[in-house]
Enzyme design. Structure first.
Site, short mmCIF file in Angstrom:
data_model
loop_
_atom_site.label_atom_id
_atom_site.label_comp_id
_atom_site.label_asym_id
_atom_site.label_seq_id
_atom_site.Cartn_x
_atom_site.Cartn_y
_atom_site.Cartn_z
CE1 TYR A 151 -1.27 3.43 2.84
CE2 TYR A 151 -2.91 3.22 1.10
CZ TYR A 151 -2.30 3.96 2.10
OH TYR A 151 -2.74 5.23 2.36
CE LYS A 155 -2.80 5.90 -1.46
NZ LYS A 155 -3.83 6.66 -2.22
CG PHE A 180 0.46 12.21 9.36
CD1 PHE A 180 0.68 13.11 8.32
CD2 PHE A 180 1.54 11.52 9.88
CE1 PHE A 180 1.97 13.35 7.83
CE2 PHE A 180 2.83 11.76 9.40
CZ PHE A 180 3.05 12.65 8.37
NE ARG A 292 -0.95 -3.12 13.16
CZ ARG A 292 -1.89 -2.20 12.89
NH1 ARG A 292 -3.11 -2.58 12.60
NH2 ARG A 292 -1.60 -0.91 12.92
C1 WQD Z 1 -2.69 3.02 15.03
C2 WQD Z 1 -2.06 2.59 16.33
C3 WQD Z 1 -1.29 0.31 16.31
C4 WQD Z 1 -5.33 -1.39 15.91
C5 WQD Z 1 -3.04 3.52 9.28
C6 WQD Z 1 -3.22 2.88 7.98
C7 WQD Z 1 -2.28 3.47 6.97
C8 WQD Z 1 -2.39 4.96 6.98
C9 WQD Z 1 -2.26 5.56 8.37
C10 WQD Z 1 -3.61 6.06 5.27
C11 WQD Z 1 -0.80 1.75 16.14
C12 WQD Z 1 -2.42 0.49 17.31
C13 WQD Z 1 -4.24 -0.54 16.01
C14 WQD Z 1 -5.70 -2.17 17.01
C15 WQD Z 1 -3.88 -1.23 18.28
N1 WQD Z 1 -3.62 5.34 6.41
N2 WQD Z 1 -3.53 -0.47 17.17
N3 WQD Z 1 -4.96 -2.07 18.17
O1 WQD Z 1 -1.07 1.52 11.49
O2 WQD Z 1 -0.81 4.01 11.95
O3 WQD Z 1 -1.77 3.22 9.80
O4 WQD Z 1 -3.21 4.90 9.19
O5 WQD Z 1 -2.64 6.43 4.70
O6 WQD Z 1 -2.66 2.96 5.73
O7 WQD Z 1 -2.95 1.52 8.13
O8 WQD Z 1 -3.08 2.99 11.96
O9 WQD Z 1 -5.09 2.63 13.30
O10 WQD Z 1 -3.91 0.60 12.34
O11 WQD Z 1 -2.85 1.86 14.20
O12 WQD Z 1 -3.22 -1.15 19.34
O13 WQD Z 1 -6.70 -2.96 17.00
O14 WQD Z 1 -2.97 1.77 17.04
O15 WQD Z 1 -0.27 -0.53 16.85
O16 WQD Z 1 0.10 2.07 17.21
P1 WQD Z 1 -1.59 2.90 11.36
P2 WQD Z 1 -3.80 1.96 12.93
#
Ligand code: WQD
Length: 339
Positions: A151, A155, A180, A292
């Site tokens: 992904y 981009k 973000f 993760r």
């Molecule tokens: C946020 C935080 C996880 C789920 C996403 C998209 C990416 C981009 C930016 C568009 C992290 C933690 C998550 C859960 C958790 N989008 N977490 N439990 O990974 O920053 O990226 O947004 O461009 O494409 O994937 O976002 O919301 O998955 O995670 O603890 O069930 O929450 O470890 O610290 P991420 P996220």
């Protein structure tokens, strides 16, 4: 301006549509409905009171884009949000991600340029920044094509294509917006994030736990080198993000330019959960799980350039986002399927 919004019925797209219409622009949505519902387009019309034509089709097909121009054009601008965006899924289906996320750009550029658009706005991501030593990320921070998932790579590839296309079309405004973490929902509660299946992202997962659709929140690791041990992210209210698109279109100038759209204020997983519990008025069940794979400890931006050149800054807080997300989810327990 008259704007073709590719991916316009999606979570970000619907909010961008509302913001554009409320700023006096006309919008036509093009969406294959692969990750949203036509109800979202109807809700945009309810919120704004404006007609919101929806063309259901695949933006990666030139004939589909040409038909949208034939039927609803001419357009001054294309805003391109038509992409697959689940990091985890992109690890399993790289070809789908490269094909869709690049072919949509190629088809939209070919027809858009042939039909004389003035602006092309592209939805990119802050995950193209590759060196944590650069935090907080500015638009000059190190980017890389060698990222953790298809992904983010797709981009970054799009950005490279757009810079070259801008170079040979000097009259075209090509603007890249690096998002973000978009969260929250329109204050009406009529549109919001409605991912199909089990949400990958934190805020929609918390929303589902709060509404009783999921058991408990899994915290992916509490041993990061951060103040409370949980991951830090730059959560930007989706309405602020949408307004950023309007400012980018209205302040746009010929040539290629890039802007971070974020708050510059990192928030941890535990802080987000606490914020949502305030919105709901009760504690939510959570459990610490292993980290993760692919997650970084922290990512957040320095949004000064968008403030300086677009006159845009995020105004809403994580508490605003939690309040608005809960309003949307509690009014739509099954998302758009509730309708
Ligand atoms: C946020 C935080 C996880 C789920 C996403 C998209 C990416 C981009 C930016 C568009 C992290 C933690 C998550 C859960 C958790 N989008 N977490 N439990 O990974 O920053 O990226 O947004 O461009 O494409 O994937 O976002 O919301 O998955 O995670 O603890 O069930 O929450 O470890 O610290 P991420 P996220």
């Amino acid at each position: 301006m008259r704007v073709l919004l590719a991916g316009g019925a999606g979570y970000i797209g619907a909010h961008v549509a509302v913001a554009l219409i409320e700023s006096g622009h006309e919008v036509v949505l093009l969406d294959d409905l692969s990750n949203t519902s036509a109800v979202a387009a109807e809700r945009v019309s309810v919120i704004t009171g404006a007609p919101v034509p929806l063309v259901v089709g695949d933006a990666s097909v030139d004939a589909v884009v040409e038909a949208a121009f034939d039927e609803h054009g001419p357009f001054d601008a294309i805003v391109h949000l038509a992409a697959y965006k689940a990091v985890g899924e992109s690890l399993q289906k790289p070809l789908d991600y490269y094909a869709n996320n690049l072919d949509t750009t190629f088809a939209l550029l070919r027809t858009g340029i042939a039909r004389g658009i003035r602006s092309f706005l592209f939805s990119s991501t802050g995950t193209v920044y590759s060196d944590p030593a650069d935090l907080p990320f500015t638009e000059e921070s190190t980017t890389s094509i060698d990222l953790s998932n298809a992904y983010s790579k797709s981009k970054r590839m799009n950005e490279v294509v757009l810079a070259d296309v801008a170079r040979v079309n000097p009259e075209l405004d090509v603007t890249v917006l690096r998002y973000f973490n978009p969260v929250g929902a329109h204050e009406s509660g009529l549109i919001g994030e409605d991912p199909s299946g089990i949400p990958n992202n934190l805020m929609p997962f918390v929303q589902r736990v709060a509404v009783g659709a999921l058991e408990e929140i899994g915290i992916f690791g509490d041993d990061y080198d951060t103040p409370d041990g949980t991951g830090l992210r730059d959560y930007i209210h989706v309405v602020d993000l949408a307004v950023g698109h309007v400012k980018a279109l209205e302040q746009g100038a010929p040539g290629y330019d890039v802007f971070n759209l974020g708050t510059g204020r990192p928030v941890s997983v535990r802080e987000l959960i606490a914020s949502f519990e305030k919105a709901v008025g009760r504690e939510l069940p959570s459990r610490v799980l292993p980290r993760r794979p692919g997650d970084v400890a922290a990512t957040y931006c320095d949004p000064a350039k968008a403030q300086r050149k677009l006159g845009w800054t995020a105004e809403r807080t994580i508490d605003d986002a939690s309040r608005d997300a809960w309003n949307w989810q509690s009014k739509n327990p099954q998302g758009f399927q509730t309708a």
